[in-house]
Design an enzyme around this catalytic site. Structure first.
Site, mmCIF file in Angstrom:
data_model
loop_
_atom_site.group_PDB
_atom_site.id
_atom_site.type_symbol
_atom_site.label_atom_id
_atom_site.label_comp_id
_atom_site.label_asym_id
_atom_site.label_seq_id
_atom_site.Cartn_x
_atom_site.Cartn_y
_atom_site.Cartn_z
ATOM 1 N N CYS A 76 8.085 -9.147 -10.430
ATOM 2 C CA CYS A 76 6.691 -9.289 -10.035
ATOM 3 C C CYS A 76 6.486 -10.725 -9.572
ATOM 4 O O CYS A 76 6.662 -11.664 -10.358
ATOM 5 C CB CYS A 76 5.796 -8.988 -11.247
ATOM 6 S SG CYS A 76 4.048 -9.262 -10.938
ATOM 7 N N CYS A 190 5.396 -9.062 -2.734
ATOM 8 C CA CYS A 190 4.894 -8.282 -3.869
ATOM 9 C C CYS A 190 5.845 -7.099 -3.956
ATOM 10 O O CYS A 190 6.114 -6.442 -2.935
ATOM 11 C CB CYS A 190 3.463 -7.808 -3.627
ATOM 12 S SG CYS A 190 2.912 -6.547 -4.815
HETATM 13 N N1 DGL Z 1 4.201 -6.149 -8.098
HETATM 14 C C1 DGL Z 1 3.472 -7.344 -8.278
HETATM 15 C C2 DGL Z 1 4.036 -8.488 -7.459
HETATM 16 O O1 DGL Z 1 5.199 -8.500 -7.101
HETATM 17 C C3 DGL Z 1 1.978 -7.378 -8.263
HETATM 18 C C4 DGL Z 1 1.059 -6.253 -8.144
HETATM 19 C C5 DGL Z 1 -0.240 -6.496 -8.900
HETATM 20 O O2 DGL Z 1 -0.241 -6.191 -10.095
HETATM 21 O O3 DGL Z 1 -1.213 -7.017 -8.325
HETATM 22 O O4 DGL Z 1 3.359 -9.431 -7.188
#
Ligand code: DGL
Length: 276
Positions: A76, A190
């Site tokens: 993330c 993301c």
């Molecule tokens: N998957 C997450 C990232 O790589 C973020 C998504 C979220 O919870 O806003 O930033």
């Protein structure tokens, strides 16, 4: 060859980290995996930094109590750009993060124009500014903080129909034309976004290179913990802080990745967390 099966904890706010999990498992099928999605607090993109740091520390701490990982992967960007120093101070095992792939994008662009598609949290981070300063000198970087895209990717994976227009509107600001030149590289900063990559390609106003960091993260994991060391596939489990998902299409997608969902008490109470 050692006989102990290594354990890898892959963490995200929800389903985006699956893109990273799949790439790691392709290289290290012998490891045991726990995929942890903190969907009780999804999306992370809107959380205040201090709230996010505390939350990730709590859920990772509780998961490590049940699953003593040999390596933690923070799949993330929104969390990694804040919490990596905190986790590294707390654990001695390797912690692999996911941060915007600005360096490869800057070396790949031919027009000198790249875009970074991320959550509002990631585009606002000092960490992201530092990557631009250190690795993208002379390159025009457009930061695009999408409020909706991670949620759209989640809904698509849960089986909902997402109309083209909703996706097109979110990616449109990545496409910049200036002085006869156009953006030619877009960083998917993301981990949810590669879930929609087929649609991004179809809806893009012109072709660009889309950088999905998952393969590079997987190679980094192998670099820090080594190659396969035991025969056969490890056990792959997934757990979500909001409980066991009900959607058949999501359970199917998890099963394709070899993941069996296990129920566990929510790692931490989601109440009382405020949005930034
Ligand atoms: N998957 C997450 C990232 O790589 C973020 C998504 C979220 O919870 O806003 O930033």
């Amino acid at each position: 060859m050692s006989t102990s099966r290594q354990k890898i904890l892959v963490f995200d706010s929800g389903l985006g980290g699956l893109t990273v999990y799949r790439a790691i498992r392709a290289l290290r099928p012998d490891a045991d995996y726990l995929y942890l999605g903190d969907d009780a607090l999804f999306p992370y993109g809107a959380l205040a930094p201090d709230v996010l740091i505390a939350r990730v520390n709590t859920v990772i701490g509780e998961a490590m109590g049940d699953f003593a990982a040999d390596c933690i992967v923070i799949a993330c960007n929104t969390a990694s750009t804040l919490v990596l120093p905190h986790l590294r101070a707390r654990y001695t095992i390797p912690i692999v993060g996911t941060v915007p792939a600005i360096k490869p994008a800057a070396s790949m662009t031919k027009t000198g124009m790249i875009s970074v598609l991320a959550t509002p949290g990631t585009v606002s981070r000092d960490y992201t500014q530092e990557l631009i300063r250190d690795f993208a000198g002379g390159v025009a970087v457009t930061l695009v903080g999408s409020k909706a895209l991670a949620g759209l990717a989640e809904r698509a994976l849960r089986g909902e129909t997402i109309v083209d227009e909703s996706i097109r509107a979110e990616i449109a600001p990545c496409f910049v034309e200036q002085d006869g030149k156009r953006t030619d590289v877009v960083v998917l900063a993301c981990t949810h976004y590669p879930l929609l990559l087929v649609r991004f390609r179809r809806l893009a106003p012109w072709p660009v290179e889309w950088i999905d960091p998952a393969p590079a993260i997987a190679r980094r994991v192998v670099q820090v913990i080594g190659e396969s060391r035991v025969e056969g596939d490890g056990a792959c489990r997934a757990t979500f802080t909001a409980g066991v998902p009900a959607e058949a299409s999501l359970l199917d997608a998890l099963a394709v990745g070899g993941l069996r969902v296990i129920s566990s008490a929510p790692a931490a109470d989601a109440k009382g967390y405020t949005r930034g």
